[in-house]
Write a protein that holds these residues in place. Structure first.
Motif, short mmCIF file in Angstrom:
data_model
loop_
_atom_site.label_atom_id
_atom_site.label_comp_id
_atom_site.label_asym_id
_atom_site.label_seq_id
_atom_site.Cartn_x
_atom_site.Cartn_y
_atom_site.Cartn_z
N TRP A 23 0.72 -1.27 -0.16
CA TRP A 23 -0.11 0.11 -0.03
C TRP A 23 1.12 1.24 0.10
O TRP A 23 0.54 2.32 -0.75
CB TRP A 23 -0.87 -0.03 1.17
CG TRP A 23 -1.79 1.21 1.15
CD1 TRP A 23 -2.83 1.65 0.46
CD2 TRP A 23 -1.47 2.65 1.98
NE1 TRP A 23 -3.26 2.82 0.91
CE2 TRP A 23 -2.46 3.53 1.69
CE3 TRP A 23 -0.49 2.84 2.92
CZ2 TRP A 23 -2.28 4.68 2.30
CZ3 TRP A 23 -0.47 4.15 3.23
CH2 TRP A 23 -1.17 5.08 3.00
N HIS A 25 3.79 1.92 -1.04
CA HIS A 25 4.36 1.92 -2.77
C HIS A 25 3.40 2.10 -3.38
O HIS A 25 3.47 3.20 -4.38
CB HIS A 25 4.91 0.44 -3.00
CG HIS A 25 6.21 0.03 -2.53
ND1 HIS A 25 7.40 0.73 -2.60
CD2 HIS A 25 6.56 -0.89 -1.75
CE1 HIS A 25 8.33 0.37 -1.88
NE2 HIS A 25 7.82 -0.97 -1.56
N LYS A 26 2.16 1.66 -3.67
CA LYS A 26 1.01 2.10 -4.47
C LYS A 26 0.46 3.54 -4.25
O LYS A 26 0.34 4.23 -5.20
CB LYS A 26 -0.08 1.12 -4.30
CG LYS A 26 0.17 -0.10 -4.82
CD LYS A 26 -1.33 -0.98 -4.60
CE LYS A 26 -1.23 -2.37 -5.58
NZ LYS A 26 -1.02 -1.57 -6.93
N SER A 27 0.60 4.04 -2.94
CA SER A 27 0.17 5.26 -2.47
C SER A 27 1.39 6.41 -2.67
O SER A 27 1.15 7.68 -2.50
CB SER A 27 -0.49 5.53 -1.08
OG SER A 27 0.47 5.13 -0.23
N ASP A 40 4.84 -0.39 -8.47
CA ASP A 40 3.75 -0.49 -7.77
C ASP A 40 2.66 -1.84 -8.02
O ASP A 40 1.93 -1.85 -7.46
CB ASP A 40 3.04 0.46 -7.40
CG ASP A 40 2.19 1.10 -8.62
OD1 ASP A 40 2.28 0.24 -9.66
OD2 ASP A 40 1.52 1.98 -8.53
N LEU A 41 3.21 -2.60 -8.85
CA LEU A 41 2.43 -3.82 -9.13
C LEU A 41 3.01 -5.00 -8.33
O LEU A 41 4.22 -5.14 -8.64
CB LEU A 41 2.14 -4.24 -10.59
CG LEU A 41 1.73 -3.39 -11.28
CD1 LEU A 41 2.18 -3.49 -12.86
CD2 LEU A 41 0.40 -3.09 -11.03
N ASP A 82 -1.58 -7.74 -11.01
CA ASP A 82 -1.21 -7.15 -9.67
C ASP A 82 -1.90 -8.13 -8.56
O ASP A 82 -3.12 -8.30 -8.58
CB ASP A 82 -1.88 -5.79 -9.55
CG ASP A 82 -1.46 -5.10 -8.41
OD1 ASP A 82 -0.68 -5.79 -7.53
OD2 ASP A 82 -1.85 -3.84 -8.01
N TYR A 84 -1.83 -7.72 -5.42
CA TYR A 84 -2.25 -7.01 -4.00
C TYR A 84 -3.68 -7.22 -3.65
O TYR A 84 -4.12 -7.63 -2.71
CB TYR A 84 -1.88 -5.48 -4.11
CG TYR A 84 -2.35 -4.75 -3.03
CD1 TYR A 84 -1.78 -4.57 -1.88
CD2 TYR A 84 -3.57 -3.64 -3.20
CE1 TYR A 84 -1.84 -4.09 -0.80
CE2 TYR A 84 -3.75 -3.14 -2.08
CZ TYR A 84 -3.05 -3.31 -0.92
OH TYR A 84 -3.32 -2.53 0.04
#
Length: 88
Positions: A23, A25-27, A40-41, A82, A84
């Motif tokens: 999260w 990394h994704k944000s 971010d995947l 992805d 996640y």
């Protein structure tokens, strides 16, 4: 292992809280390599019984050739989807 896209830039790291770390990394909560290259995947991961074994594996994977890393990812995740959402 995080990727920017299929066959894109890769990032290998270790964490005690995979959901939280991905999260971040994704944000783009943390400046650095993954933010700069939009990595971010979550395309591959493995669980370890101890942090020590996880760190040893991380170091080994970082020494692998790109072809070997691609084969590892594609063995479990051929489309580089992805992963996640599967953690939630």
């Amino acid at each position: 292992m995080l990727a920017s896209s299929k066959n894109g830039t890769l990032y290998i790291g270790v964490t005690s809280d995979l959901v939280k770390r991905v999260w971040q990394h994704k944000s783009h909560a943390v400046e650095g390599f993954t933010h700069r290259y939009n990595v971010d995947l979550l395309v591959w991961y493995e669980l370890h019984p101890t942090m020590e074994s996880a760190i040893l594996r991380e170091k080994a994977l970082k020494g692998w050739k790109r072809l070997w890393k691609n084969r590892l990812i594609e063995g479990e995740n051929p489309e580089w989807s992805d992963l996640y959402p599967t953690l939630l």
